[in-house]
Design a protein around this motif. Structure first.
Motif, PDB file in Angstrom:
ATOM      1  N   UNK A  39     -28.929 -44.750  43.916  1.00  0.00           N
ATOM      2  CA  UNK A  39     -28.607 -45.228  45.265  1.00  0.00           C
ATOM      3  C   UNK A  39     -29.273 -44.456  46.400  1.00  0.00           C
ATOM      4  N   UNK A  40     -29.746 -43.251  46.145  1.00  0.00           N
ATOM      5  CA  UNK A  40     -30.342 -42.449  47.228  1.00  0.00           C
ATOM      6  C   UNK A  40     -31.605 -43.130  47.760  1.00  0.00           C
ATOM      7  N   UNK A  41     -31.702 -43.242  49.059  1.00  0.00           N
ATOM      8  CA  UNK A  41     -32.866 -43.914  49.668  1.00  0.00           C
ATOM      9  C   UNK A  41     -34.121 -43.056  49.594  1.00  0.00           C
ATOM     10  N   UNK A  42     -33.934 -41.779  49.252  1.00  0.00           N
ATOM     11  CA  UNK A  42     -35.102 -40.898  49.148  1.00  0.00           C
ATOM     12  C   UNK A  42     -35.483 -40.614  47.700  1.00  0.00           C
ATOM     13  N   UNK A  43     -34.863 -41.310  46.761  1.00  0.00           N
ATOM     14  CA  UNK A  43     -35.226 -41.096  45.356  1.00  0.00           C
ATOM     15  C   UNK A  43     -36.640 -41.639  45.117  1.00  0.00           C
TER      16      UNK A  43
END
Length: 387
Positions: free
Chosen positions: A140-144
């Motif tokens: 879910x992390x947008x920076x993954x």
């Protein structure tokens, strides 16, 4: 009960007072304290269970963090040993953590408790529990980061769509509508040199064909229909090129002849320079000398024998320029002679008056005279210096 962030886990199991964190929280204990234990195990200043209990001068039992500045104190080891063995539960038990153990292990447990809130390691500013951290980072992390399924490059998930629109390995269709599919990295080559719908000029345009731009599909028909005309155009162009080349060759041949003549003149000048030539100009040379009546004691070219040396002496006239040369030549006695040696010579040109000229008497004459000196060296060197 609310979760706590990982950077404040100490406060989860201890009492917070105005300017400090005091003893352990009473509600963490598995069993309530008796009245007697309340008197001996609770800090009189923070009301928490004594953490690293100390006895101060007034006789009070206080936590080590509750000791006032410059206040005398002694550690109470008996109370300390009793406190650390008390059974307790996790401060986040209401959030689902089932851990329980001696109080001395509580702070250590909080370093790994799955219910503690932590900030995203990738910097997206989202706060999740340790139990949720792994799925957050991977899902879910947008920076993954994710890997492009076409080229394998790794980029941030928020940029994957933009990358897909530029990825050289993604299959795309021809922009001109020919129906071909290819990798994006091959599209430019297809458009510029392969697509049947691409616009091109006739390759014989440089020979005079005025067919203009057409698609590659139409160009094939054009080349087939006008094959003979194109051949004639090319032959005519070749003939024109041959004429230009012939003209250039003729021009270059003239230049070669001119340069050869110039080279010969230069060689003559260099040869004269190598023979120790003395030059000087005489005003009105042509007027003062009649070439047919010049009398000279030494002919125009003659070898003189001077004290065993062999010396060649010569002269010539070019316009108003009179040139005299004198140089040593090889002789039988050169090895016995001293080199270099100095030789002086006086030249005299006499023009006798013309008997038919009434303005000049028969016995009058015009004399042009100059004396010069050479230092002559061995003829094997052929080098002379002039005074």
């Amino acid at each position: 009960m609310a979760n706590y962030k990982a950077d404040s886990v100490v406060s989860l199991c201890r009492v917070e007072v105005e300017d400090r964190v005091g003893g352990y929280r009473k509600d963490l204990l598995m069993e309530n304290l008796s009245e007697r234990d309340e008197l001996f195990l609770v800090c009189s200043r923070c009301s928490g269970i004594l953490r690293e209990a100390c006895t101060v001068g007034s006789g009070e039992q206080v936590c080590v963090d509750c000791i006032k500045e410059n206040e005398q104190s002694l550690p109470n080891l008996q109370v300390r040993n009793t406190v650390i063995k008390l059974k307790c539960r996790c401060p986040l038990s209401q959030n689902g953590c089932e851990w329980s153990d001696e109080l001395k292990h509580c702070e250590e447990h909080l370093e790994t408790c799955q219910q503690v809130l932590v900030k995203c390691q990738l910097g997206c500013e989202v706060v999740v529990t340790r139990a949720e951290e792994k799925s957050h980072l991977s899902e879910t992390c947008v920076l993954r980061t994710v890997k492009c399924e076409h080229c394998g490059i790794v980029c941030v998930v928020g940029e994957i769509n933009e990358h897909s629109g530029l990825c050289p390995q993604v299959a795309v269709e021809c922009d001109l509508g020919c129906g071909e599919q290819m990798k994006r990295e091959h599209l430019e080559k297809h458009l510029t040199s392969e697509c049947e719908e691409g616009m091109v000029a006739c390759p014989y345009e440089k020979y005079g064909c005025d067919f203009g731009e057409v698609t590659r599909r139409e160009l094939k028909s054009h080349l087939q229909e006008r094959k003979e005309m194109h051949t004639e155009m090319r032959l005519k162009s070749m003939e024109d090129q041959i004429k230009k080349q012939d003209a250039l060759i003729a021009y270059l041949m003239k230049r070669v002849v001119a340069l050869e003549n110039q080279n010969q003149l230069m060689e003559v000048k260099l040869e004269k320079k190598d023979k120790d030539v003395l030059n000087w100009e005489i005003d009105n040379m042509i007027a003062n000398l009649n070439f047919e009546t010049i009398i000279m004691k030494v002919p125009s070219s003659q070898v003189l024998h001077v004290c065993g040396y062999n010396v060649r002496f010569g002269w010539w006239i070019e316009g108003t320029l009179l040139s005299i040369d004198m140089y040593a030549i090889t002789g039988d006695k050169d090895e016995d002679l001293e080199w270099p040696f100095r030789a002086s010579c006086t030249t005299r040109f006499i023009r006798y008056s013309d008997p038919g000229n009434s303005l000049v008497t028969r016995n009058s004459s015009v004399e042009l005279k100059r004396k010069f000196t050479h230092i002559l060296k061995n003829p094997c060197c052929r080098i002379a210096s002039v005074d």
